[in-house]
Design a protein around this motif. Structure first.
Motif, PDB file in Angstrom:
ATOM      1  N   PRO A   1       0.818  -1.126   0.201  1.00 50.27           N
ATOM      2  CA  PRO A   1       0.035   0.093   0.002  1.00 50.27           C
ATOM      3  C   PRO A   1       0.867   1.347   0.049  1.00 50.27           C
ATOM      4  N   VAL A   2       0.076   2.047  -0.676  1.00 51.53           N
ATOM      5  CA  VAL A   2       0.937   3.503  -0.681  1.00 51.53           C
ATOM      6  C   VAL A   2       0.162   4.755  -0.159  1.00 51.53           C
ATOM      7  N   ARG A   3      -1.217   4.298   0.028  1.00 55.92           N
ATOM      8  CA  ARG A   3      -2.128   5.308   0.456  1.00 55.92           C
ATOM      9  C   ARG A   3      -3.488   4.695   1.070  1.00 55.92           C
ATOM     10  N   GLY A   4      -3.864   5.107   2.094  1.00 62.94           N
ATOM     11  CA  GLY A   4      -4.952   5.003   2.953  1.00 62.94           C
ATOM     12  C   GLY A   4      -5.988   5.906   2.930  1.00 62.94           C
ATOM     13  N   GLU A   5      -7.273   5.507   2.940  1.00 61.67           N
ATOM     14  CA  GLU A   5      -8.549   6.360   3.237  1.00 61.67           C
ATOM     15  C   GLU A   5      -9.362   5.474   3.945  1.00 61.67           C
ATOM     16  N   GLY A   6      -9.904   6.077   5.236  1.00 60.41           N
ATOM     17  CA  GLY A   6     -10.859   5.271   5.728  1.00 60.41           C
ATOM     18  C   GLY A   6     -10.589   3.822   6.013  1.00 60.41           C
ATOM     19  N   CYS A   7     -11.356   3.047   5.543  1.00 55.23           N
ATOM     20  CA  CYS A   7     -11.043   1.534   5.685  1.00 55.23           C
ATOM     21  C   CYS A   7     -10.467   0.876   4.677  1.00 55.23           C
ATOM     22  N   TYR A   8     -10.075   1.658   3.681  1.00 54.11           N
ATOM     23  CA  TYR A   8      -9.232   1.086   2.604  1.00 54.11           C
ATOM     24  C   TYR A   8      -7.841   1.484   2.442  1.00 54.11           C
ATOM     25  N   LEU A   9      -7.135   0.259   1.844  1.00 56.07           N
ATOM     26  CA  LEU A   9      -5.736   0.919   1.429  1.00 56.07           C
ATOM     27  C   LEU A   9      -5.852   0.653  -0.072  1.00 56.07           C
ATOM     28  N   TYR A  10      -4.644   1.372  -0.758  1.00 51.93           N
ATOM     29  CA  TYR A  10      -4.494   1.338  -2.093  1.00 51.93           C
ATOM     30  C   TYR A  10      -2.980   1.389  -2.309  1.00 51.93           C
ATOM     31  N   ASP A  11      -2.700   0.630  -3.714  1.00 50.46           N
ATOM     32  CA  ASP A  11      -1.400   0.349  -4.010  1.00 50.46           C
ATOM     33  C   ASP A  11      -1.065   1.373  -5.019  1.00 50.46           C
ATOM     34  N   ALA A  12       0.194   1.450  -5.479  1.00 51.37           N
ATOM     35  CA  ALA A  12       0.637   2.502  -6.568  1.00 51.37           C
ATOM     36  C   ALA A  12      -0.141   2.402  -7.805  1.00 51.37           C
ATOM     37  N   ASP A  13      -0.828   1.127  -8.041  1.00 51.94           N
ATOM     38  CA  ASP A  13      -1.765   1.013  -9.258  1.00 51.94           C
ATOM     39  C   ASP A  13      -3.058   1.354  -9.094  1.00 51.94           C
ATOM     40  N   GLY A  14      -3.424   1.935  -7.796  1.00 55.45           N
ATOM     41  CA  GLY A  14      -4.900   2.293  -7.325  1.00 55.45           C
ATOM     42  C   GLY A  14      -5.634   0.740  -7.086  1.00 55.45           C
ATOM     43  N   LYS A  15      -4.811  -0.348  -6.790  1.00 53.60           N
ATOM     44  CA  LYS A  15      -5.851  -1.444  -6.408  1.00 53.60           C
ATOM     45  C   LYS A  15      -5.964  -1.276  -4.987  1.00 53.60           C
ATOM     46  N   GLU A  16      -7.324  -1.761  -4.734  1.00 56.38           N
ATOM     47  CA  GLU A  16      -7.985  -1.279  -3.366  1.00 56.38           C
ATOM     48  C   GLU A  16      -7.967  -2.576  -2.542  1.00 56.38           C
ATOM     49  N   TRP A  17      -8.011  -2.401  -1.141  1.00 58.17           N
ATOM     50  CA  TRP A  17      -8.268  -3.553  -0.089  1.00 58.17           C
ATOM     51  C   TRP A  17      -9.176  -2.973   0.935  1.00 58.17           C
ATOM     52  N   LEU A  18     -10.059  -3.785   1.458  1.00 58.63           N
ATOM     53  CA  LEU A  18     -10.553  -3.310   2.529  1.00 58.63           C
ATOM     54  C   LEU A  18      -9.720  -3.973   3.741  1.00 58.63           C
TER      55      LEU A  18
ATOM     56  N   ALA B   1     -20.144   2.739  22.067  1.00 58.88           N
ATOM     57  CA  ALA B   1     -21.399   1.996  21.779  1.00 58.88           C
ATOM     58  C   ALA B   1     -21.251   1.604  20.376  1.00 58.88           C
ATOM     59  N   HIS B   2     -21.009   2.363  19.379  1.00 60.18           N
ATOM     60  CA  HIS B   2     -20.917   2.066  18.094  1.00 60.18           C
ATOM     61  C   HIS B   2     -19.841   0.772  17.757  1.00 60.18           C
ATOM     62  N   VAL B   3     -18.719   0.631  18.491  1.00 62.62           N
ATOM     63  CA  VAL B   3     -17.973  -0.256  18.443  1.00 62.62           C
ATOM     64  C   VAL B   3     -18.570  -1.541  18.810  1.00 62.62           C
ATOM     65  N   THR B   4     -19.434  -1.384  20.069  1.00 63.39           N
ATOM     66  CA  THR B   4     -20.108  -2.788  20.426  1.00 63.39           C
ATOM     67  C   THR B   4     -21.134  -3.204  19.428  1.00 63.39           C
ATOM     68  N   GLU B   5     -21.841  -2.303  18.870  1.00 63.15           N
ATOM     69  CA  GLU B   5     -22.699  -2.696  17.917  1.00 63.15           C
ATOM     70  C   GLU B   5     -22.348  -3.262  16.781  1.00 63.15           C
ATOM     71  N   MET B   6     -21.165  -2.678  16.194  1.00 63.24           N
ATOM     72  CA  MET B   6     -20.657  -2.889  14.948  1.00 63.24           C
ATOM     73  C   MET B   6     -19.867  -4.523  15.112  1.00 63.24           C
ATOM     74  N   GLY B   7     -19.430  -4.529  16.526  1.00 68.97           N
ATOM     75  CA  GLY B   7     -18.815  -5.775  16.806  1.00 68.97           C
ATOM     76  C   GLY B   7     -19.719  -6.993  16.721  1.00 68.97           C
TER      77      GLY B   7
ATOM     78  N   ILE C   1     -14.193   2.631  13.113  1.00 71.43           N
ATOM     79  CA  ILE C   1     -14.840   3.421  12.520  1.00 71.43           C
ATOM     80  C   ILE C   1     -15.911   3.002  11.458  1.00 71.43           C
ATOM     81  N   ILE C   2     -15.743   1.513  11.458  1.00 74.33           N
ATOM     82  CA  ILE C   2     -16.525   0.725  10.413  1.00 74.33           C
ATOM     83  C   ILE C   2     -17.953   1.069  10.475  1.00 74.33           C
ATOM     84  N   ASP C   3     -18.859   0.968   9.384  1.00 71.12           N
ATOM     85  CA  ASP C   3     -20.159   0.763   9.615  1.00 71.12           C
ATOM     86  C   ASP C   3     -20.803  -0.474   8.922  1.00 71.12           C
TER      87      ASP C   3
END
Ligand code: PLP
Length: 395
Positions: free
Chosen positions: A17-34, A298-304, A369-371
């Motif tokens: 990865p070279v960049r991250g935004e929220g819950c996603y990571l991106y490599d130099a080619d823009g490939k995305e991972w959750l 409470a959000h963490v508990t609920e998402m968990g 912070i996941i939803d």
């Protein structure tokens, strides 16, 4: 030269990865991972959180580092904030989890020195624990893969089966001064200690004048739906190590202790060039601003609960692969019937980052912070990966 420029101590995977935004990571080619690994429970606020970025940028432009020889208003404020919020009376800031453990172990040792009981230099620890990679922290675990090639190591820990209160009770003798335990084992395979076990350790410590040390490097800082896991159990430690999520990605840790436990930590007994620097304090405060909030927790508990139930509903569709779900809040483990490492590697090709752990467990440690959309996406990706997983991949 055969050796790589980066010392080859990691078996690095293909994700770069070279960049991250929220819950996603991106490599130099823009490939995305959750990203359901979050730097192994570090990026609690996800990637590029504006509040954390803003605080770090502002502090970097004001004052990055001063020596611990000087007064440190930012460190003072941050220590007071943690003291006000926890069982602790005093805090030492470090740059990592292992250093927080070093301080915890030294605090315990020095307590008994100051109390006139230096013969209580040993500590009880538990099998499959992970407390870091320094010489002291590998010397208190029984994990062969961590110790291999580094022995002889100091023999100052009695390692017992995790959860075995009877063994702990039987192991206390005049040489034992403390008990070190992860309330929820992380690397060992997401194993929550039972209330009975942890309360039993608290009682044992009280009965014999031992210090109870909780390693909350992985399970602390909101991950369980409480700011610290000890609150989930309602059991107070004497000393606690934290790191990972408390900096949200900035390298920082802390050792928190009661006044009683820290009785031996006087001028000259410990130190760190970088520990407690203003930049790290800005990161801690920004992380706590968001995480230490009843609605957020409470959000963490609920998402968990939602993530857990999504995983549980998925298991019957792939019951040749998956066994069960365990853990607390957003520190979840998916127990597999075969090699979890192979599955984690395979899942990457389906666009999701997970972490393998001991006992053939897949760790899910997403940003806090996941939803619901991230949870649905994660379940879809794990299901797709499971459907395409062949026995040969597990071999
Ligand atoms: N303690 C626990 C429970 C951990 O999970 C870790 C890291 O994974 C550590 C200590 C060591 O932390 P660090 O890698 O920051 O030194």
């Amino acid at each position: 030269m055969a050796i790589t420029a980066m010392m080859p101590v990691y078996g690095r995977c293909e994700v770069a990865p070279v960049r991250g935004e929220g819950c996603y990571l991106y490599d130099a080619d823009g490939k995305e991972w959750l990203d359901f690994a979050a730097g192994i429970a570090v990026n609690a606020l996800g990637h590029s959180h504006p509040h954390l970025i803003g605080a770090i940028q502002k502090q970097a432009a004001t004052l990055m580092h001063i020596s611990n020889l000087y007064g440190a208003p930012d460190q003072q404020r941050t220590a007071e904030r943690l003291v006000a919020r926890t069982f602790a009376d005093t805090v030492f800031f470090t740059n990592s989890g292992a250093e927080a453990l070093e301080c915890a172990i030294k605090t315990c040792r020095r307590h008994h020195f100051a109390a006139g009981t230096p013969e209580k230099f040993r500590i009880l620890t538990f099998s499959n624990a992970f407390h870091g990679r320094t010489m002291a922290t590998i010397s208190v675990t029984d994990q062969y893969k961590l110790r291999d090639g580094f022995e002889p190591l100091p023999d100052w820990a009695t390692v017992l089966p995790f959860g075995d209160l009877e063994a702990a009770t039987a192991a206390v003798d005049g040489s034992i001064g403390g008990i070190l335990v992860e309330p929820i084992q992380g690397e060992g395979g997401i194993r929550p200690g039972t209330h009975e076990f942890l309360q039993g350790l608290r009682d044992l410590a009280d009965k014999h004048g031992l210090l109870l040390i909780f390693d909350e490097v992985q399970c602390g800082v909101g991950r369980t739906g409480h700011l610290f896991a000890y609150e989930h159990y309602g059991i107070l430690p004497d000393i606690m190590s934290v790191a990972k999520g408390i900096g949200g990605g900035f390298p920082v840790g802390a050792c928190l202790a009661t006044e009683h436990a820290a009785s031996g930590m006087v001028v000259g007994t410990h130190g760190s060039t970088y520990g407690g620097n203003p930049l790290a304090m800005a990161a801690i405060n920004a992380s706590l601003d968001i995480i230490d909030d009843a609605a957020f927790l409470a959000h963490v508990t609920e998402m968990g609960a939602r993530l857990r139930s999504g995983l549980e509903q998925m298991i019957p569709n792939h019951d040749e692969l998956f066994d069960s779900v365990r853990g607390v809040g957003l520190m979840l483990g998916l127990k597999m019937k075969s090699d979890s490492r192979a599955f984690v590697g395979h899942a990457r090709s389906h666009g999701i980052l997970l972490v393998a752990a001991g006992d053939n467990v897949v760790r899910l440690l997403p940003p806090l912070i996941i939803d619901e959309t991230h949870i649905r996406e994660a379940i879809d990706k794990i299901s797709a990966a499971a459907a395409a997983f062949t026995p040969a991949m597990a071999a």
